[in-house]
Enzyme design. Sequence first.
Site, PDB file in Angstrom:
ATOM      1  N   SER A 124      -5.891  -8.941   9.267  1.00  0.00           N
ATOM      2  CA  SER A 124      -7.463  -9.844   9.439  1.00  0.00           C
ATOM      3  C   SER A 124      -7.583 -10.516   8.122  1.00  0.00           C
ATOM      4  O   SER A 124      -8.562 -11.369   7.806  1.00  0.00           O
ATOM      5  CB  SER A 124      -8.425  -9.026   9.902  1.00  0.00           C
ATOM      6  OG  SER A 124      -8.256  -7.596   9.125  1.00  0.00           O
ATOM      7  N   CYS A 183      10.712  13.417 -11.137  1.00  0.00           N
ATOM      8  CA  CYS A 183      11.553  12.120 -11.170  1.00  0.00           C
ATOM      9  C   CYS A 183      12.832  12.475 -12.113  1.00  0.00           C
ATOM     10  O   CYS A 183      12.572  13.423 -13.126  1.00  0.00           O
ATOM     11  CB  CYS A 183      10.799  11.045 -11.548  1.00  0.00           C
ATOM     12  SG  CYS A 183      12.023   9.556 -11.656  1.00  0.00           S
ATOM     13  N   HIS A 202       0.836  -1.239   0.148  1.00  0.00           N
ATOM     14  CA  HIS A 202      -0.180   0.042   0.015  1.00  0.00           C
ATOM     15  C   HIS A 202       0.900   1.266  -0.064  1.00  0.00           C
ATOM     16  O   HIS A 202       0.530   2.279   0.329  1.00  0.00           O
ATOM     17  CB  HIS A 202      -0.900  -0.003   1.236  1.00  0.00           C
ATOM     18  CG  HIS A 202      -1.859  -1.229   1.076  1.00  0.00           C
ATOM     19  ND1 HIS A 202      -2.837  -1.529   2.142  1.00  0.00           N
ATOM     20  CD2 HIS A 202      -2.378  -1.860   0.088  1.00  0.00           C
ATOM     21  CE1 HIS A 202      -3.566  -2.597   1.752  1.00  0.00           C
ATOM     22  NE2 HIS A 202      -3.466  -2.679   0.540  1.00  0.00           N
TER      23      HIS A 202
END
Length: 235
Positions: free
Chosen positions: A174, A133, A109
């Site tokens: 979970s 960049c 993530h």
Amino acid sequence: MSDELEERIQTLAQWIYEARNLVVFTGAGISTESGLPDFRGPYGMWTRRDKGLPPKPMMRPWESVESNISHIAVKKLQDMGKLAFLISQNVDNLHLKSGIRPDLLAGLHGNITKLRCTRCGKTVKKSAGLFSCQCGGKLVSSVVNFGESLPQRDLGLSFEHSQRSDLFVVVGSSLVVTPAADMPREALRSGARLVIINQGETPFDRHAHLRFHENIGEVLPRAVKILKRLMGMFE
Ligand SMILES: [Zn+2]
């Protein structure tokens, strides 16, 4: 500590000792002991959101949040040459802060301290203050929000390593969000042992070969200590 828990921790240490391709998968639960909010726990961000409550305010400034004994236990696995790969759902940077090698880590993530190039996918530190960049692409937050696609390199490596693993240890997740939930499935399909250390229930509980509902900090550091002994290393 009960004998029964001690026995399960012994088994975990033994399995890590025997493993040739250990993959560790971490979720928010590993960071709660560093003072970060969990997502699905009783005081978790999503649980509170579902009740219409705002997230609990952070207890302290982000930069002062440190890796805890469980992050350090994972780092020790790396130092002992036992960690084949680490997959994390966390964006908190605490695995890297603990000294995990970037090439052994997939951050599914993203990472709150990093920006990602929209063109080449390279990540750079936010603190460098750059907007574009070297390749000319635009730098944006590397954190993946709901509905956005996951970083391809990290996702690809996660699948590859899950399929290759012979021991897959879930720590503080979970396992309800895909593709997180796909990783243990891939590992099981390849014949890996599945260990789950998580306080709440997971959809994989009945497939787990070893299950801990205890605090992560109670289990993982202790398992690493026993493993050290098995490997003939002493503190
Ligand atoms: Zn680029």
